[in-house]
Motif scaffolding. Structure first.
Motif, PDB file in Angstrom:
ATOM      1  N   GLN A   9      47.334  58.702 129.447  1.00  0.00           N
ATOM      2  CA  GLN A   9      46.109  59.408 129.800  1.00  0.00           C
ATOM      3  C   GLN A   9      45.354  59.858 128.558  1.00  0.00           C
ATOM      4  OE1 GLN A   9      44.902  59.892 133.061  1.00  0.00           O
ATOM      5  NE2 GLN A   9      43.069  60.427 131.869  1.00  0.00           N
ATOM      6  N   THR A  12      43.540  56.921 127.174  1.00  0.00           N
ATOM      7  CA  THR A  12      42.396  56.587 128.024  1.00  0.00           C
ATOM      8  C   THR A  12      41.249  57.560 127.794  1.00  0.00           C
ATOM      9  OG1 THR A  12      43.818  55.619 129.722  1.00  0.00           O
ATOM     10  CG2 THR A  12      41.625  56.316 130.403  1.00  0.00           C
ATOM     11  N   ASP A  13      41.566  58.843 127.790  1.00  0.00           N
ATOM     12  CA  ASP A  13      40.534  59.859 127.589  1.00  0.00           C
ATOM     13  C   ASP A  13      39.820  59.679 126.258  1.00  0.00           C
ATOM     14  OD1 ASP A  13      41.243  60.931 130.000  1.00  0.00           O
ATOM     15  OD2 ASP A  13      42.383  62.610 129.173  1.00  0.00           O
ATOM     16  N   SER A  15      39.588  56.934 124.533  1.00  0.00           N
ATOM     17  CA  SER A  15      38.810  55.689 124.524  1.00  0.00           C
ATOM     18  C   SER A  15      37.453  55.896 125.181  1.00  0.00           C
ATOM     19  CB  SER A  15      39.578  54.576 125.231  1.00  0.00           C
ATOM     20  OG  SER A  15      39.629  54.793 126.638  1.00  0.00           O
ATOM     21  N   TYR A  16      37.393  56.765 126.187  1.00  0.00           N
ATOM     22  CA  TYR A  16      36.112  57.072 126.820  1.00  0.00           C
ATOM     23  C   TYR A  16      35.160  57.759 125.853  1.00  0.00           C
ATOM     24  CZ  TYR A  16      38.219  56.143 131.418  1.00  0.00           C
ATOM     25  OH  TYR A  16      38.824  55.551 132.503  1.00  0.00           O
ATOM     26  N   LEU A  17      35.714  58.422 124.844  1.00  0.00           N
ATOM     27  CA  LEU A  17      34.911  59.116 123.834  1.00  0.00           C
ATOM     28  C   LEU A  17      34.696  58.260 122.592  1.00  0.00           C
ATOM     29  CD1 LEU A  17      36.591  62.637 124.075  1.00  0.00           C
ATOM     30  CD2 LEU A  17      34.432  61.916 125.105  1.00  0.00           C
TER      31      LEU A  17
END
Length: 475
Positions: A9, A12-13, A15-17
C-alpha cells in the motif's frame, strides 16, 4: 491488513504522488570525489524524516550517516528508559501526510483497529520498530557506524566532512548541504553540574543519557537528581531491574503539574512559531523552560508503586562527596549515602561544545547577539542557543562567516528558540521537516540558478507538431 499488504500500500500510495521522479538538482563533479547534494548527520527519527522530505522534493543525491549500529539509532534502545512515549498516540510525525506511513497504519497492520483503540500510549520499543520499518519500506540511503568528526568548509561552497567508523566508505565525504539531525544533545552536551563532576569519581555516578549497568545495581541504593520526566523514568527502570531503593530529589517544593507542550499541540504555537517576533519567541521558551516537562501520570504511578521508591521535595543537592560507603549527598533535609547516583539534569546548548563545528562555531550567531530580553526574562542558557533561519540554517554573526556557514543546518534541539519544538519534539517534526526541506531546496535551486535559467532560455524542444491546412488538421 498484514505488514506485507501495508508495504504494498505504501508503494502504491507513493506511486500516485509520482514519488521517486528524476532529481532536478544539477550534478556537481569534483576530482576529489562524489559530491552529495545533502548529507544528513543522524539516522534517528529527525534524519529519516528529513531524508523522506528531500526525496519527495526530488532531491535524491543524498546520504544519511549515523554513528550507531543499524537499528540502534536515537535514544530508544539506549538511554531512553520510559515505558511508553509521552506524546499522544494520534499525533503524526515523519509520515508527512501519507496515511499508510503513519505509526497507526503500521500498528493496525499487526494488531488491527481494535488493537489501536486499546492502545493508550505508544510503547517505546514499538516506536523504534516503527522507525526501523519506515527506513526499510522507503529504502532510505542510510549507512551506519559512521561518525562525523569535523565539518570543513571549502572555498568552492562544498563542505568536506571528515568521518570515521567501521561503516565509513572513506575518510571524507563531500556535501553541498549538511543537515545536523543529531537529536537532543546535538546542539551541545549533556550536563552534569560541576560540583558533582569535579568531586566524584565517575564510577559513583552517571548522567541519565549514559549507558548504565542496572544489573550491577541490583540490591543497591540509588540517588537521582532531577524532577523532570527522565528522573521518574530512571527511577522506575532501576527498581524494575532490582534496585533496593531509589530516592528522587527535586529542588521544587511541589512537583510540576503543567505540561506546556499539551497546549502548544492544539494552539498553533508549534506550526506557526516562526511567524512570531524575537521577543515572543524568547518569552515563550523562557516560560517553557520554567515548566519543562513533568512525568506522565502513568510513569509517576509506576515509579511510586514500588516499595523502594522515595521522593524528596524541596531538596536540592548542596554538596556531594565520595566516601567508603559510596556517595554522600547533602541536602537541606540532611545527608544521604548512596551506592550510585543518576544525574537527570538535562543538557546545555552551545555550538562551542560541538567538536564537529570547531572550525565555524565562532562565526555562528547566538541569540545573545541578536536579542536583548527584559531583565526578568534574561537567561544565559537561552542566549547561548544559535540564532537560526526559519528553515534551521545557521546565520553568521560576521561577514567572514557567511560563506563558511552557508549550507549547514541545525535540525536538532538547538533550534528551540528560533524554531520552537519543530525539531525538538515528536509533535513538531511534521512541521519542522517541511520548513527545513523547503529552505534546503531553495538554496540548491538558487545555487544552480544561472545554469537552470540559461537552459530555460535556450530550451527549444518541439512539443506541438500540428499543422493547419484548408481541409483541416494535416495528418
Amino acid at each position: 491488513m498484514s505488514l506485507e499488504a501495508l508495504n504494498k500500500q505504501v508503494k502504491t500510495d507513493l506511486s500516485y504522488l509520482a514519488f521517486g521522479g528524476p532529481s532536478w538538482v544539477r550534478t556537481l563533479k569534483k576530482p576529489e570525489g562524489h559530491v552529495y547534494d545533502v548529507v544528513i548527520v543522524g539516522g534517528g527519527q529527525s534524519g529519516l524524516g528529513a531524508a523522506f522530505g528531500l526525496l519527495r522534493e526530488r532531491i535524491s543525491n543524498i546520504l544519511v550517516i549515523d554513528e550507531n549500529r543499524e537499528g540502534w539509532e536515537g535514544p530508544w534502545e539506549t538511554y531512553a528508559r520510559m515505558v511508553t512515549l509521552r506524546t499522544p498516540k494520534h499525533l503524526t510525525s515523519i509520515d508527512l501526510g501519507i496515511p499508510s506511513l503513519t505509526f497507526r497504519a503500521w500498528w493496525e497492520a499487526q494488531f488491527g483497529p481494535e488493537g489501536w483503540e486499546a492502545l493508550d500510549k505508544i510503547p517505546r520499543g514499538a516506536w523504534m520498530n516503527y522507525l526501523r520499518w519506515f527506513r526499510k519500506v522507503l529504502n532510505l540511503p542510510v549507512i551506519n557506524e559512521v561518525k562525523l568528526k569535523l565539518i570543513e568548509p571549502t572555498d568552492e561552497g562544498i563542505h568536506r566532512l571528515h568521518i570515521e567508523g567501521t561503516g565509513a566508505p572513506s575518510d571524507i565525504l563531500l556535501a553541498r548541504k549538511v543537515i545536523l539531525a543529531t537529536g537532543i544533545q546535538g546542539g551541545g552536551e549533556w550536563h552534569v553540574p560541576p560540583f558533582i563532576a569535579e568531586k566524584l569519581p565517575h564510577h559513583l555516578y552517571a548522567h541519565s543519557s549514559e549507558a548504565i549497568d542496572f544489573k550491577a545495581l541490583q540490591g543497591k541504593k540509588i540517588g537521582i537528581l532531577g524532577g523532570g520526566a527522565s528522573a521518574f523514568d530512571n527511577a522506575n527502570f532501576a527498581l524494575s531491574e532490582g534496585a533496593a531503593e531509589v530516592h528522587v530529589f527535586v529542588r521544587r517544593k511541589k512537583l510540576q503539574r503543567i505540561n506546556p507542550i499539551r497546549y502548544m499541540e492544539v494552539s498553533g504555537l508549534i506550526e506557526r512559531f516562526q511567524a512570531l517576533s524575537d521577543a515572543d519567541k524568547y518569552a515563550i521558551i523562557a516560560h517553557f523552560f520554567k515548566y519543562n516537562q513533568p512525568p506522565t501520570n502513568d510513569t509517576f504511578g509506576r515509579a511510586a508503586s514500588w516499595p523502594g521508591f522515595h521522593l524528596h521535595l524541596g531538596a536540592p543537592w548542596l554538596d556531594v562527596e565520595a566516601a567508603d560507603q559510596g556517595a554522600v549527598v547533602t541536602t537541606p533535609q540532611g545527608k544521604f549515602t548512596f551506592d550510585f547516583l543518576i544525574i537527570c539534569t538535562g543538557l546545555v546548548t552551545d555550538p562551542a561544545l560541538r567538536p564537529e563545528l570547531r572550525l565555524v562555531e565562532s562565526h555562528i550567531a547566538r541569540w545573545g547577539d541578536r536579542y536583548h530580553p527584559p531583565k526578568e526574562l534574561a537567561n544565559p542558557m537561552l542566549d547561548a542557543h544559535p540564532y537560526l533561519s526559519p528553515g534551521f540554517a545557521f546565520i553568521s554573526r560576521d561577514e567572514k562567516g557567511k560563506k563558511l556557514l552557508y549550507g549547514i543546518f541545525a535540525f536538532n534541539y538547538s533550534g528551540l528558540i528560533s524554531c520552537g519544538i519543530t525539531a525538538a519534539a515528536l509533535s513538531g517534526l511534521k512541521y519542522g521537516i517541511r520548513k527545513l526541506v523547503s529552505e534546503v531546496a531553495d538554496q540548491l535551486f538558487l545555487d544552480d540558478r544561472e545554469k537552470i535559467l540559461k537552459d530555460f532560455y535556450s530550451y527549444n524542444e518541439i512539443e506541438f507538431v500540428g499543422e493547419w491546412t484548408k481541409k483541416g488538421v494535416k495528418p
